[in-house]
Structure formats: C-alpha cells, structure tokens
Scaffold this active site. Structure first.
Site, short mmCIF file in Angstrom:
data_model
loop_
_atom_site.label_atom_id
_atom_site.label_comp_id
_atom_site.label_asym_id
_atom_site.label_seq_id
_atom_site.Cartn_x
_atom_site.Cartn_y
_atom_site.Cartn_z
N GLY A 6 0.82 -1.21 0.00
CA GLY A 6 0.00 0.00 0.00
C GLY A 6 0.85 1.26 0.00
O GLY A 6 1.98 1.25 0.49
N TYR B 15 -7.11 6.95 -0.23
CA TYR B 15 -6.67 5.82 0.61
C TYR B 15 -7.87 5.17 1.31
O TYR B 15 -8.02 3.94 1.32
CB TYR B 15 -5.67 6.36 1.63
CG TYR B 15 -4.98 5.35 2.49
CD1 TYR B 15 -3.82 4.72 2.06
CD2 TYR B 15 -5.45 5.04 3.77
CE1 TYR B 15 -3.15 3.80 2.87
CE2 TYR B 15 -4.79 4.13 4.59
CZ TYR B 15 -3.63 3.52 4.14
OH TYR B 15 -2.98 2.62 4.94
N1 CAA Z 1 -9.92 16.48 11.58
C1 CAA Z 1 -10.60 17.58 11.17
N2 CAA Z 1 -10.05 18.56 10.46
C2 CAA Z 1 -8.75 18.45 10.15
C3 CAA Z 1 -7.99 17.34 10.57
C4 CAA Z 1 -8.62 16.32 11.31
N3 CAA Z 1 -7.97 15.23 11.72
N4 CAA Z 1 -6.73 17.50 10.11
C5 CAA Z 1 -6.72 18.66 9.43
N5 CAA Z 1 -7.93 19.23 9.46
C6 CAA Z 1 -8.34 20.51 8.87
C7 CAA Z 1 -7.35 21.61 9.24
O1 CAA Z 1 -7.69 22.18 10.48
C8 CAA Z 1 -7.54 22.57 8.08
O2 CAA Z 1 -8.73 23.30 8.30
P1 CAA Z 1 -8.82 24.84 7.81
O3 CAA Z 1 -8.59 24.79 6.32
O4 CAA Z 1 -10.19 25.23 8.22
O5 CAA Z 1 -7.72 25.54 8.54
C9 CAA Z 1 -7.81 21.65 6.89
O6 CAA Z 1 -8.26 20.40 7.45
C10 CAA Z 1 -6.56 21.45 6.06
O7 CAA Z 1 -5.55 20.84 6.90
P2 CAA Z 1 -4.01 21.16 6.71
O8 CAA Z 1 -3.72 22.59 7.05
O9 CAA Z 1 -3.25 20.10 7.44
O10 CAA Z 1 -3.88 21.02 5.11
P3 CAA Z 1 -2.61 20.67 4.29
O11 CAA Z 1 -3.01 20.79 2.87
O12 CAA Z 1 -1.43 21.41 4.79
O13 CAA Z 1 -2.35 19.13 4.65
C11 CAA Z 1 -2.76 16.82 4.73
C12 CAA Z 1 -3.29 18.16 4.29
C13 CAA Z 1 -1.43 16.50 4.03
C14 CAA Z 1 -3.77 15.77 4.33
C15 CAA Z 1 -2.57 16.80 6.26
O14 CAA Z 1 -3.78 17.23 6.85
C16 CAA Z 1 -2.26 15.43 6.80
O15 CAA Z 1 -1.15 14.93 6.66
N6 CAA Z 1 -3.23 14.76 7.45
C17 CAA Z 1 -3.04 13.44 8.04
C18 CAA Z 1 -3.38 12.41 7.04
C19 CAA Z 1 -3.21 11.04 7.67
O16 CAA Z 1 -3.66 10.76 8.77
N7 CAA Z 1 -2.53 10.15 6.97
C20 CAA Z 1 -2.28 8.84 7.45
C21 CAA Z 1 -1.02 8.31 6.81
S1 CAA Z 1 -0.50 6.76 7.53
C22 CAA Z 1 -1.65 5.69 6.97
O17 CAA Z 1 -2.41 5.94 6.11
C23 CAA Z 1 -1.64 4.32 7.61
C24 CAA Z 1 -2.96 3.97 8.12
O18 CAA Z 1 -3.63 3.08 7.55
C25 CAA Z 1 -3.48 4.58 9.32
#
Ligand code: CAA
Length: 241
Positions: free
Chosen positions: A85, A148
């Site tokens: 993945g 994903y």
């Molecule tokens: N819940 C609710 N809102 C959220 C949030 C959450 N968990 N995380 C971010 N937001 C909101 C932010 O507050 C922001 O809101 P505003 O626009 O109102 O300010 C908006 O979403 C955008 O967030 P970012 O500023 O973080 O945006 P970005 O473009 O800089 O980044 C992103 C986007 C790259 C997706 C980043 O949010 C991120 O990395 N998120 C985590 C993704 C994640 O959990 N990935 C898992 C990878 S590991 C995996 O996948 C293995 C598995 O099976 C678990």
C-alpha cells in the site's frame, strides 16, 4: 510439508513484520516488493527470506511474479497476505487525478490481481488463507485520505464477497484494519498532526508492527477455519464498531 506464504509489500514496514513472523512460525515465505531495492536486499540478507520484485498493480506482473514465487517455494500459495500500500495524502480539492489513480491501483486493484491469480489453486487444493490489509481509515475516513480510505473500504467489501464465494472450499478470506502503527508511512505525517492523532488513541501510543503480525499469524492458522469475512480492528481502541 511446510505451508507457503506470500506477502505483498513484504520487505518493509508492517509487511516486513508479517513476513518475519510467518517465517519464524515455520512457513516457507516469499516477500514481494516494488520500490526500495536496497531495503529489500538488506531484508533478504538479514532474514534469508526470498524477495521478488514486481508491481502488484499490474495484472500480468502478478501472473509472472506469482509463477516465479511458486517455482522457488516449490508449491502453490497457502497463505496470501495482501499488504502492499501507498499513501498520496491531500485534501480532495487539491488532489491530483494521478494521486487518486495511484492509490486505487496499488492498494485496491492489487488485491483483485493477486487473489484472481491465486484463488484457482486454493480452490483446487481446498485450502487457503487470504488476509487483506485494510485500515482504520477505511472504516472511519480521514482528512486528506479520500483516495486511501476509498481503497481500504473497498478491500473490506471485496473481502466479504470473496469470503462468501470461497467458504465451501476450505478458504478463509479476512481483512485486518490496523490503526496508526510506527512505520516509515506514519513517520511521514506532519509532527503536529501526528501528535493530534496519538492523543486520540485510547492505548496512548501508535501500534507496533509485531502487534499486527500476531493477528495475521492467528488468521493464517489452520485452526482459524471458522473465521471468514471478518474485518478485524487492531487500533488501540481508536475506533470501535
Ligand atoms: N480532523 C478535522 N479537520 C482536520 C484534521 C482532522 N484530523 N486535520 C486537518 N484538518 C483541517 C485543518 O484544520 C484545516 O482546516 P482549515 O482549512 O479550516 O484551517 C484543513 O483540514 C486542512 O488541513 P491542513 O492545514 O493540514 O492542510 P494541508 O493541505 O497542509 O495538509 C494533509 C493536508 C497533508 C492531508 C494533512 O492534513 C495530513 O497529513 N493529514 C493526516 C493524514 C493522515 O492521517 N494520513 C495517514 C497516513 S498513515 C496511513 O495511512 C496508515 C494507516 O492506515 C493509518
């Protein structure tokens, strides 16, 4: 004779842990990989597990790769772990179409490809164990993971359907849904977001690879013959359903 096991994405992260655990439990294991040739080489040197390079998102490559694995292991596959993945996290309004396609191809189409090639021999043998690696985010969704989460939710529906088709043939088909596990993949998450996620896990930490591998061993066991079509949460209590 030893049972054979094939793990996709089996040379690093959760996949490496699964390959090693199956090997230690006495299976004859093959580990597939695609990126990361150096890591695969090191993994092979450390474990002695044979490694096979192909892209699981391409059907013909799976046919060729699986034939090679069967020749090396000297038999058909008893246990298939679809673990390969990738992530291409991005908010949907910024997501490139290639990032959608890539994640669906590698994470979901691969499961069709691998099962489609291997299931006939399991049906002939009237034995098989298929374990598909889904994710907590396939169950609950996650900001930035529409691609994903769609693939991982798709795996659960696929698993239930194939479980029904295979139930009378001695083949069990289950999915596991890991939560956040300490690997390269979760290491890449921004630190502030990582901390926010960790705070939401009742156990208070990310999981370990061996905690996932242990569940795979359990489902792969011959004695787990009455468990099929399940989606097993392994997430430290982060999401219960
Ligand atoms: N819940 C609710 N809102 C959220 C949030 C959450 N968990 N995380 C971010 N937001 C909101 C932010 O507050 C922001 O809101 P505003 O626009 O109102 O300010 C908006 O979403 C955008 O967030 P970012 O500023 O973080 O945006 P970005 O473009 O800089 O980044 C992103 C986007 C790259 C997706 C980043 O949010 C991120 O990395 N998120 C985590 C993704 C994640 O959990 N990935 C898992 C990878 S590991 C995996 O996948 C293995 C598995 O099976 C678990």
């Amino acid at each position: 004779m030893k049972k054979t096991a094939l793990v996709t994405g089996g040379t690093r992260g959760i996949g490496a842990g699964i390959s090693k655990a199956l090997n230690e439990a006495g299976y004859s294991v093959a580990a597939n990989y695609n990126g990361g040739a150096e890591t695969a080489k090191k993994f092979h040197e450390e474990t002695g597990i044979p490694v096979f390079c192909w892209d699981v998102s391409i059907y013909e490559s799976c046919e060729k790769g699986i034939a090679e694995v069967c020749e090396t292991l000297g038999g058909t596959i008893d246990v298939l772990v679809n673990n390969a993945g990738v992530t291409r996290d991005s908010m949907l309004h910024k997501m490139a179409p290639e990032d959608w396609t890539k994640v669906i191809s590698v994470n979901l189409n691969s499961v069709f490809n691998m099962c489609r090639v291997i299931i006939p021999s399991m049906r002939d043998k009237k034995f098989g164990r298929i374990i598909n690696v889904s994710s907590v985010n396939g169950l609950k969704g996650q900001v930035g993971q529409s691609n994903y989460a769609a693939a991982k939710a798709g795996i659960i529906g696929f698993t239930k359907s194939l479980a029904l088709e295979s139930a009378s043939k001695g083949i069990t088909v289950n999915s596991i849904a890991p939560g956040y596990i300490s690997t390269e993949m979760t290491e890449a998450i921004r630190d502030d977001i990582k901390e926010q996620i960790r705070a939401g896990i009742p156990v208070g930490r990310f999981g370990r690879v061996d905690e996932i591998a242990n569940a795979v061993l359990f489902l792969a066991d011959e004695k787990s013959s009455f468990i099929t079509g399940a989606a097993l949460n392994i997430n430290g209590g982060q999401y219960l359903q």
